[in-house]
Design a protein around this motif. Structure first.
Motif, PDB file in Angstrom:
ATOM      1  N   GLY A 228       1.064  13.890   0.497  1.00 38.62           N
ATOM      2  CA  GLY A 228       0.174  14.191  -0.628  1.00 38.62           C
ATOM      3  C   GLY A 228       0.843  14.216  -1.989  1.00 38.62           C
ATOM      4  N   SER A 229       2.180  14.282  -2.019  1.00 38.80           N
ATOM      5  CA  SER A 229       2.878  14.375  -3.314  1.00 38.80           C
ATOM      6  C   SER A 229       3.510  13.045  -3.693  1.00 38.80           C
ATOM      7  CB  SER A 229       3.998  15.418  -3.242  1.00 38.80           C
ATOM      8  OG  SER A 229       3.469  16.675  -2.922  1.00 38.80           O
ATOM      9  N   LYS A 230       3.738  12.887  -4.991  1.00 33.87           N
ATOM     10  CA  LYS A 230       4.431  11.687  -5.440  1.00 33.87           C
ATOM     11  C   LYS A 230       5.915  11.842  -5.133  1.00 33.87           C
ATOM     12  CE  LYS A 230       4.638  10.425  -9.865  1.00 33.87           C
ATOM     13  NZ  LYS A 230       4.020   9.979 -11.131  1.00 33.87           N
ATOM     14  N   LEU A 231       6.423  10.916  -4.317  1.00 33.41           N
ATOM     15  CA  LEU A 231       7.816  10.993  -3.891  1.00 33.41           C
ATOM     16  C   LEU A 231       8.701  10.148  -4.784  1.00 33.41           C
ATOM     17  CD1 LEU A 231       9.752  11.886  -1.498  1.00 33.41           C
ATOM     18  CD2 LEU A 231       9.251   9.649  -0.508  1.00 33.41           C
ATOM     19  N   SER A 232       8.169   9.013  -5.232  1.00 35.66           N
ATOM     20  CA  SER A 232       8.972   8.085  -6.016  1.00 35.66           C
ATOM     21  C   SER A 232       8.032   7.186  -6.807  1.00 35.66           C
ATOM     22  CB  SER A 232       9.835   7.239  -5.076  1.00 35.66           C
ATOM     23  OG  SER A 232      10.688   6.384  -5.806  1.00 35.66           O
ATOM     24  N   GLU A 233       8.605   6.570  -7.821  1.00 35.44           N
ATOM     25  CA  GLU A 233       7.811   5.671  -8.663  1.00 35.44           C
ATOM     26  C   GLU A 233       8.782   4.756  -9.393  1.00 35.44           C
ATOM     27  OE1 GLU A 233       4.119   6.406 -11.660  1.00 35.44           O
ATOM     28  OE2 GLU A 233       5.876   7.671 -11.907  1.00 35.44           O
ATOM     29  N   GLY A 234       8.430   3.489  -9.555  1.00 30.74           N
ATOM     30  CA  GLY A 234       9.301   2.609 -10.316  1.00 30.74           C
ATOM     31  C   GLY A 234       9.087   1.154  -9.975  1.00 30.74           C
ATOM     32  N   LEU A 235      10.057   0.352 -10.414  1.00 30.19           N
ATOM     33  CA  LEU A 235      10.019  -1.077 -10.128  1.00 30.19           C
ATOM     34  C   LEU A 235      10.273  -1.278  -8.629  1.00 30.19           C
ATOM     35  CD1 LEU A 235      12.224  -2.185 -13.146  1.00 30.19           C
ATOM     36  CD2 LEU A 235       9.719  -2.343 -12.957  1.00 30.19           C
ATOM     37  N   PRO A 236       9.830  -2.411  -8.072  1.00 26.44           N
ATOM     38  CA  PRO A 236      10.008  -2.622  -6.629  1.00 26.44           C
ATOM     39  C   PRO A 236      11.438  -2.378  -6.148  1.00 26.44           C
ATOM     40  CG  PRO A 236       8.551  -4.294  -7.492  1.00 26.44           C
ATOM     41  CD  PRO A 236       9.006  -3.481  -8.675  1.00 26.44           C
ATOM     42  N   HIS A 237      12.429  -2.921  -6.862  1.00 28.73           N
ATOM     43  CA  HIS A 237      13.795  -2.751  -6.352  1.00 28.73           C
ATOM     44  C   HIS A 237      14.257  -1.301  -6.462  1.00 28.73           C
ATOM     45  CE1 HIS A 237      14.979  -3.175 -10.621  1.00 28.73           C
ATOM     46  NE2 HIS A 237      16.039  -2.481 -10.264  1.00 28.73           N
ATOM     47  N   GLN A 238      13.750  -0.571  -7.450  1.00 28.87           N
ATOM     48  CA  GLN A 238      14.119   0.847  -7.567  1.00 28.87           C
ATOM     49  C   GLN A 238      13.560   1.652  -6.390  1.00 28.87           C
ATOM     50  OE1 GLN A 238      12.346   1.417 -11.447  1.00 28.87           O
ATOM     51  NE2 GLN A 238      14.356   1.407 -12.464  1.00 28.87           N
ATOM     52  N   ARG A 240      12.574   0.467  -3.495  1.00 26.66           N
ATOM     53  CA  ARG A 240      13.155   0.006  -2.232  1.00 26.66           C
ATOM     54  C   ARG A 240      14.514   0.669  -1.967  1.00 26.66           C
ATOM     55  NH1 ARG A 240      12.999  -5.816  -0.568  1.00 26.66           N
ATOM     56  NH2 ARG A 240      12.655  -6.197  -2.766  1.00 26.66           N
ATOM     57  N   ASN A 241      15.249   0.946  -3.051  1.00 29.94           N
ATOM     58  CA  ASN A 241      16.587   1.516  -2.894  1.00 29.94           C
ATOM     59  C   ASN A 241      16.640   3.028  -3.083  1.00 29.94           C
ATOM     60  OD1 ASN A 241      17.856  -1.006  -2.397  1.00 29.94           O
ATOM     61  ND2 ASN A 241      17.609  -1.493  -4.563  1.00 29.94           N
ATOM     62  N   ASP A 242      15.470   3.645  -3.179  1.00 33.21           N
ATOM     63  CA  ASP A 242      15.440   5.096  -3.368  1.00 33.21           C
ATOM     64  C   ASP A 242      15.668   5.770  -2.005  1.00 33.21           C
ATOM     65  OD1 ASP A 242      14.763   7.742  -3.679  1.00 33.21           O
ATOM     66  OD2 ASP A 242      13.079   7.328  -5.037  1.00 33.21           O
ATOM     67  N   PRO A 243      16.756   6.538  -1.867  1.00 30.07           N
ATOM     68  CA  PRO A 243      17.048   7.161  -0.563  1.00 30.07           C
ATOM     69  C   PRO A 243      15.907   8.053  -0.058  1.00 30.07           C
ATOM     70  CG  PRO A 243      18.887   7.458  -2.102  1.00 30.07           C
ATOM     71  CD  PRO A 243      17.766   6.856  -2.888  1.00 30.07           C
ATOM     72  N   ALA A 244      15.205   8.712  -0.979  1.00 33.55           N
ATOM     73  CA  ALA A 244      14.112   9.595  -0.550  1.00 33.55           C
ATOM     74  C   ALA A 244      12.999   8.787   0.117  1.00 33.55           C
ATOM     75  CB  ALA A 244      13.562  10.360  -1.752  1.00 33.55           C
ATOM     76  N   LEU A 250      11.737   5.968   7.248  1.00 30.15           N
ATOM     77  CA  LEU A 250      12.532   5.853   8.466  1.00 30.15           C
ATOM     78  C   LEU A 250      12.454   7.130   9.277  1.00 30.15           C
ATOM     79  CD1 LEU A 250      15.578   3.913   7.053  1.00 30.15           C
ATOM     80  CD2 LEU A 250      13.679   3.032   8.418  1.00 30.15           C
ATOM     81  N   GLY A 251      12.420   8.267   8.587  1.00 25.94           N
ATOM     82  CA  GLY A 251      12.310   9.536   9.291  1.00 25.94           C
ATOM     83  C   GLY A 251      11.080   9.547  10.180  1.00 25.94           C
ATOM     84  N   ARG A 252       9.945   9.215   9.558  1.00 27.30           N
ATOM     85  CA  ARG A 252       8.706   9.235  10.344  1.00 27.30           C
ATOM     86  C   ARG A 252       8.637   8.057  11.289  1.00 27.30           C
ATOM     87  NH1 ARG A 252       3.565  10.998   6.751  1.00 27.30           N
ATOM     88  NH2 ARG A 252       4.561  12.661   5.594  1.00 27.30           N
ATOM     89  N   LYS A 261       5.829  -2.511  10.321  1.00 25.97           N
ATOM     90  CA  LYS A 261       6.089  -3.007   8.970  1.00 25.97           C
ATOM     91  C   LYS A 261       6.441  -1.892   7.998  1.00 25.97           C
ATOM     92  CE  LYS A 261       2.592  -6.500   9.129  1.00 25.97           C
ATOM     93  NZ  LYS A 261       1.283  -6.769   8.614  1.00 25.97           N
ATOM     94  N   GLU A 262       5.792  -0.731   8.191  1.00 24.61           N
ATOM     95  CA  GLU A 262       6.011   0.354   7.255  1.00 24.61           C
ATOM     96  C   GLU A 262       7.462   0.774   7.166  1.00 24.61           C
ATOM     97  OE1 GLU A 262       3.502   3.972   7.054  1.00 24.61           O
ATOM     98  OE2 GLU A 262       2.727   2.962   8.823  1.00 24.61           O
ATOM     99  N   ALA A 263       8.117   0.795   8.322  1.00 23.17           N
ATOM    100  CA  ALA A 263       9.480   1.300   8.358  1.00 23.17           C
ATOM    101  C   ALA A 263      10.458   0.299   7.757  1.00 23.17           C
ATOM    102  CB  ALA A 263       9.880   1.633   9.785  1.00 23.17           C
ATOM    103  N   ARG A 264      10.016  -0.938   7.616  1.00 25.03           N
ATOM    104  CA  ARG A 264      10.932  -1.959   7.086  1.00 25.03           C
ATOM    105  C   ARG A 264      10.725  -2.120   5.592  1.00 25.03           C
ATOM    106  NH1 ARG A 264       9.319  -4.613  11.830  1.00 25.03           N
ATOM    107  NH2 ARG A 264       7.880  -5.935  10.690  1.00 25.03           N
ATOM    108  N   LEU A 265      11.527  -1.438   4.840  1.00 27.88           N
ATOM    109  CA  LEU A 265      11.432  -1.573   3.398  1.00 27.88           C
ATOM    110  C   LEU A 265      12.343  -2.702   2.951  1.00 27.88           C
ATOM    111  CD1 LEU A 265      11.360   2.017   1.968  1.00 27.88           C
ATOM    112  CD2 LEU A 265       9.544   0.339   1.925  1.00 27.88           C
TER     113      LEU A 265
END
Ligand SMILES: Nc1ncnc2c1ncn2[C@@H]1O[C@H](COP(=O)(O)OP(=O)(O)OP(=O)(O)O)[C@@H](O)[C@H]1O
Length: 265
Positions: A228-238, A240-244, A250-252, A261-265
């Motif tokens: 429900g919360s915003k975890l990240s925001e930005g350009l696609p490459h940002q 994609r590389n955001d550890p959170a 991957l956690g879920r 497909k979801e797990a493959r960023l």
């Protein structure tokens, strides 16, 4: 100024906070994606914007006009139309008739104009007809005009839904998982169509999508929701590389082992 401006939006269902304090801005003529694991609150977020649910807190404006408290048809009239996760066409109507229904919200005549078939009604009908043809042509479905929507191939049914949403002449279109169930060829065609919606019609696009290849190659900006919360925001490459973000997926994904497909960023 943003075209769509959502500030601190919150929605709870009983004890569950489906959308939690989300701020989200969409520039005019942008192509923006909202992603997140299953149950992250994406569809609820669309349902709040389109007046299906009322938020518990927060504000939503389109080109400065407040949308909170409007009914879904009023939100369409204000300039936002959408498609749904599951196909919602009328199977016993033709492709053209399905689009004309979408146009209804822009008609000028009232009930008695329709009953009495006044000049205004006939003008409305003609205009709806013209719009339907233009939109069928735009999404490349002219050949299916008189065909029952149920007889169209799957990918074309999804394009027809987009045509119906476009027939309301929106400022912004919300696409809820437009590539779901599409084969790679259909997804490529969809990508071109979404770009044309923005480039040729000048309509701003916001999509929820699980197909990461599509999201990463099409979006100008990505917002990630998680619980429900915003975890990240930005350009696609940002993003994609955001550890959170990786951890959320991957956690879920790893835990459930089935998000594909979801797990493959
Ligand atoms: N009408 C409702 N009543 C109660 N809970 C709801 C309702 N609608 C959604 N929820 C809950 O809110 C949370 C967010 O759901 P939502 O459908 O918005 O997620 P999502 O990100 O769109 O998921 P998905 O990717 O699977 O479509 C989920 O836990 C869901 O069960």
């Amino acid at each position: 100024m943003s075209l769509l401006d959502v500030q601190r939006l919150t929605k709870t269902f009983g004890g569950l906070t489906a959308v939690n304090d989300v701020t989200f801005q969409v520039p005019e003529r942008g192509i923006i994606s909202v992603i997140g694991p299953n149950g992250a609150g994406k569809t609820t977020f669309f349902n709040l914007i389109t007046g299906i649910y009322a938020p518990d807190a927060g504000s939503i404006t389109l080109a400065g006009q407040n949308l909170v408290g409007l009914r879904p048809d009023q939100v369409v009239a204000a300039g936002i139309s959408r498609t749904f996760q599951n196909i919602r066409l009328f199977p016993s109507m033709t492709a053209e008739e399905n689009i004309m229904l979408g146009r209804g919200v822009r008609l000028k005549g009232g009930f008695w104009d329709a009953v009495l078939r006044t000049g205004k009604f006939r003008r409305d009908e003609e205009e709806a007809n013209n719009t339907a043809r233009l939109m069928l042509d735009f999404v490349g479905l002219s050949k299916w005009r008189g065909e029952l929507s149920t007889n169209l191939p799957y990918g074309d049914q999804r394009r027809l839904e987009i045509a119906r949403a476009l027939a309301t002449t929106p400022k912004l279109i919300l696409l809820d998982e437009p590539a779901a169930g599409m084969n790679p060829r259909e997804t490529e065609d969809l990508k071109a169509l979404i770009r044309a919606i923005r480039d040729e019609l000048g309509v701003t696009v916001v999509l929820i999508e699980h197909d990461m290849r599509l999201v990463m190659t099409l979006s100008e900006n990505i917002t990630v929701l998680n619980y429900g919360s915003k975890l990240s925001e930005g350009l696609p490459h940002q993003v994609r590389n955001d550890p959170a973000v990786m951890e959320a997926y991957l956690g879920r994904g790893a835990a459930a082992g089935e998000h594909g497909k979801e797990a493959r960023l």
